[in-house]
Design an enzyme around this catalytic site. Structure first.
Site, PDB file in Angstrom:
ATOM      1  N   VAL A  87     -14.584  -5.698  18.724  1.00 42.97           N
ATOM      2  CA  VAL A  87     -15.404  -5.748  19.928  1.00 42.97           C
ATOM      3  C   VAL A  87     -15.181  -4.513  20.793  1.00 42.97           C
ATOM      4  CG1 VAL A  87     -16.087  -7.136  21.905  1.00 42.97           C
ATOM      5  CG2 VAL A  87     -15.124  -8.250  19.879  1.00 42.97           C
ATOM      6  N   SER A  88     -16.250  -3.776  21.031  1.00 34.44           N
ATOM      7  CA  SER A  88     -16.165  -2.530  21.794  1.00 34.44           C
ATOM      8  C   SER A  88     -16.781  -2.698  23.177  1.00 34.44           C
ATOM      9  CB  SER A  88     -16.911  -1.433  21.031  1.00 34.44           C
ATOM     10  OG  SER A  88     -17.061  -0.292  21.849  1.00 34.44           O
ATOM     11  N   PRO A  89     -16.201  -2.004  24.178  1.00 34.95           N
ATOM     12  CA  PRO A  89     -16.802  -2.001  25.515  1.00 34.95           C
ATOM     13  C   PRO A  89     -17.876  -0.916  25.620  1.00 34.95           C
ATOM     14  CG  PRO A  89     -14.807  -0.718  25.577  1.00 34.95           C
ATOM     15  CD  PRO A  89     -14.956  -1.205  24.151  1.00 34.95           C
TER      16      PRO A  89
END
Ligand SMILES: *[C@@H]1O[C@H](CO)[C@@H](O)[C@H](O)[C@H]1NC(C)=O
Ligand SMILES: *[C@@H]1O[C@H](CO)[C@@H](O)[C@H](O)[C@H]1NC(C)=O
Ligand SMILES: *[C@@H]1O[C@H](CO)[C@@H](O)[C@H](O)[C@H]1NC(C)=O
Length: 749
Positions: free
Chosen positions: A327-329
């Protein structure tokens, strides 16, 4: 308002009532009503007797009802201790942990790093649990071992492996080297004692503070979906999952909030579990930063503590990391540098090169992206804090065991037996991710052969055919399980822990579980609890990067396509199943109230650590200059809000003293009485503190301080101070002494 001396106070008093923290002084005909509860307070409001008594009675009644209602609603009281402690550490010339980039070394502070601690117990003499969230890339095994050792010297067996949970927020912008295993010591030039010590000491201090301020309170929960701050960075791998259609989205948007309130209805703290990588700051950043989660904590604490200086308020807000493996911001997604075209979907490369495929955040630059993703988590927490109404009740408990992950027999769901393997990293590990690509010629989803890397790895350790089989289809790049020179490269003995607070079960997951790995783990533990007689609402959350770091845990399907997360799943294809099995054993034990075996002890390699980090030799200043002298002053013309003030000073090395719990800078405002009030420190997100080496040979350096003036800054006269320590060496040895410097005064209009 009238002024009243304490002399007068005693003379006119005919009676005093204490109610709701206020003192009501009855005089002849009138009532003097004090704002503060101390008789020495000099501010009084004159009101008529009836009016005030009515007002006060109403208020007291209202408060009493709220408290009673809260008590009836909870039906259960906990004891809660809360604290935070500075763990910023060495702010210059230490490699940052996270991106494995040799060039990324600390050169100052954007904002400070903290450990934030909550101790929760049913009674002061009963079982208790300790949830510590660290602004670090992860908790490490040696951190946990040393923290528990120190606590036991002070408190005996009150705090143990079982009930202390350390987890990292996963910021990639903190000093590294706090390891006892080799793999993560490569880029930090070995072990960094300074980094480890400041964290271990900080955690112990914060637990001591929380231990001493435990008070009665209650625990409330809420949850909701924050849909705007995360994307899946490995959708190709996620799509392999057989159960992907069971879920609407390829990341888990759930934020779960635990709200901690005193029995006087005073908010004590908040814990917001939400999965998103703390990689808004990219691998070109060299200022220490808590990244988006640290930023969210900062905003939350500023808000709840009425603008108290960071670390000085009583309300503590944490944002623990959860199943954020994929999960990337960086919500704008990855694209090819130069062309702006999408990257290759399967491999995250552009024309075959991983270093050209980079993901970007929603902001204009990485600081702006950190702010946005931090603000989103902060505002959402405020929403949840406002509607948290489910209260927790029931026992506080915990289970912990150590598992040898290199040779564990795993009962698969279909009844077959499988085994985990000694650790090894796959080739796609070196490709990095779109949040921080590797710089060598690697790509993700690599299952082929590469003669060069087969050769290189041969110098380290050639995997045996059994090891290759065990990890298949992973092509082994680093056979970390096959070397122990000078000590182990990656952990074999791995902790598994569940902390229970009423209906809430916190799974301490070492390493980074992907979205689907996390969902499967949570669902399986929930089912196990139910199957073993636990009824009612059950909340299961993951605190990731906990107690030890074992890289990633991907699902079997994700593993089989060997993108970065699968290549970094180190105990082979059945790593996830192994963890689910072991967590379930703890869940059964909790449900049944029976103990678990402690398992094999992990090694302690502290005495064998090798460090190539050089100490500060000495500090110097140019001819006729002294430490703290101005190099470049604030502009005399004055400043408008939203502009930036810049000053620089001749300085000592920041590693002479980390200024733990203190600051390298203060932005001060002149008060009407001529004294100076500190408005910002180096822990504030509005300031930047940068250290610059100007001459290696002469040991000279300067610091640069920037203050972004907020839009709502009060008009007035300001100045900026710098504090530091300098190291001098003479015939009698070395001396480290404090110094300070101050800018010219300047106006903010
Ligand atoms: C609290 O707010 C969140 C976010 O708006 C929402 O999803 C959730 O349903 C609310 N819970 C309650 C109990 O109102
Ligand atoms: C989502 O975030 C962006 C900034 O990244 C913001 O402009 C937008 O208003 C947000 N949308 C919602 C629904 O919160
Ligand atoms: C890091 O962010 C900056 C903007 O703050 C950008 O210019 C740079 O290209 C980014 N670099 C990487 C490797 O992501």
């Amino acid at each position: 308002m009238i002024s009243l001396s304490s002399h007068l106070y005693w003379n006119v008093t005919i009676g005093t009532i204490f109610c709701c923290n206020k003192v009501i002084v009855l005089t002849k005909g009138n009532v003097l009503f004090s704002k503060k509860s101390t008789p020495s307070s000099h501010e009084w409001v004159l009101t008529s007797c009836q009016q005030l008594l009515m007002m006060t009675l109403m208020k007291c009644l209202l408060l009493l009802t709220t408290v009673l209602l809260a008590l009836v609603a909870t039906g259960h009281c906990y004891y809660i201790g809360v604290s935070q402690y500075d763990i910023t550490g060495p702010a210059a010339e230490i490699n940052m942990m996270g991106y494995a980039s040799l060039d990324q070394v600390t050169a100052g502070i954007h904002f400070r790093l903290w450990c934030r601690t909550f101790i929760i117990a049913n009674s002061l003499s009963g079982p208790r649990v300790v949830l510590v969230t660290l602004d670090t890339q992860t908790a490490s095994q040696i951190m946990k071992i040393e923290v528990v050792k120190k606590l036991q010297v002070i408190y005996g067996n009150l705090y143990t492996d079982d009930n202390v949970l350390l987890s990292g927020t996963h910021t990639h912008s903190g000093p590294g080297g706090y390891w006892q295993y080799v793999l993560f010591e490569f880029t930090s030039l070995g072990f960094v004692k300074e980094s480890l010590d400041v964290i271990v000491d900080g955690v112990v201090e914060s637990i001591k503070i929380a231990h001493n301020n435990m008070k009665k309170g209650s625990l409330l929960t809420s949850s909701g979906s924050l849909t705007n701050s995360s994307i899946n960075r490995s959708p190709f791998a996620y799509e392999q999952n057989l159960d992907k259609n069971d879920y609407p989205t390829d990341v888990d948007y759930t934020m779960f909030l635990l709200k901690l309130v005193s029995d006087k209805n005073q908010p004590l703290g908040s814990i917001s579990w939400f999965p998103v990588h703390t990689t808004s700051m990219n691998n070109t950043n060299d200022l220490i930063s808590g990244d988006n989660k640290g930023y969210a904590s900062y905003l939350m604490e500023q808000h709840m503590n009425n603008g108290a200086l960071p670390g000085k308020g009583s309300f503590v807000a944490t944002f623990p990391q959860s199943h954020s493996g994929d999960v990337s911001p960086n919500t704008a997604g990855a694209r090819c540098i130069g062309t702006g075209l999408p990257c290759d979907y399967k491999t995250s490369t552009c024309s075959g090169k991983d270093e050209l495929c980079i993901a970007f955040g929603p902001g204009v630059d990485m600081v702006d992206s950190t702010r946005i993703i931090g603000e989103n988590q902060y505002y959402f927490t405020r929403t949840l804090l406002g509607n948290a109404s489910n209260s927790l009740s029931g026992p506080v408990d915990s289970r912990h065991t150590y598992v040898d992950m290199t040779r564990l027999t795993v009962n698969l769901e279909d009844g077959r037996l499988a085994k985990t393997c000694p650790p090894a990293m796959g080739r796609s590990f070196a490709a990095g991710t779109t949040d921080g690509p590797g710089s060598l010629d690697f790509s993700q989803a690599d299952t082929g052969r590469n003669i060069f890397w087969d050769l290189v790895r041969g110098f380290i350790s050639s995997p045996t055919p059994q090891q290759e089989d065990c990890h298949a289809p992973k092509p082994i790049l680093l056979n970390t399980g096959g070397v122990d020179i000078p000590y182990e490269w990656q952990p074999s003995i791995v902790p598994v822990q569940i902390v229970q607070v009423g209906q809430l079960y916190v799974l301490a997951a070492p390493g980074e579980f992907t979205t689907m790995a996390g969902r499967r783990l949570i669902n399986s533990v929930k089912k196990t609890l139910r199957d073993n007689g636990v009824t009612g609402d059950i909340h299961v959350v993951i605190s990731a990067l906990a107690n030890t770091y074992i890289n990633y845990v991907a699902t079997l399907e994700e593993y089989n396509v060997q993108r970065y997360e699968g290549a970094s799943t180190i105990y082979g294809p059945h790593t996830l199943s192994a963890f689910i099995q072991e967590f379930n054993k703890l869940a059964v034990a909790l449900a049944k109230g029976v103990p678990v075996s402690t398992g094999p002890s992990p090694p302690n390699y502290l005495d064998e650590q090798i460090s190539l980090v050089t100490p500060v030799v000495l500090d110097g200043v140019p001819f006729l200059k002294d430490f703290g002298d101005i190099k470049s002053n604030a502009l005399p013309k004055g400043f408008c809000p939203l502009s930036t003030v810049f000053v620089s000073f001749w300085a000592g090395h920041p590693r002479n003293n980390f200024m733990t719990g203190k600051t390298f800078l203060e932005v001060q405002k002149k008060k009407s009485n001529g004294a100076w009030k500190v408005l910002y420190t180096d822990a504030s997100c509005e300031t930047r503190f940068r250290w610059v080496r100007t001459s290696v040979a002469l040991g000279q350096s300067r610091v640069e301080i920037e203050w972004d003036i907020p839009s709502n800054a009060a008009k007035g006269t300001y100045r900026i101070k710098h504090f530091g320590y300098r190291k001098r060496v003479n015939l009698f040895g070395s001396q480290i002494r404090p110094y300070s410097g101050v800018s010219r005064k300047f106006e903010v209009y």
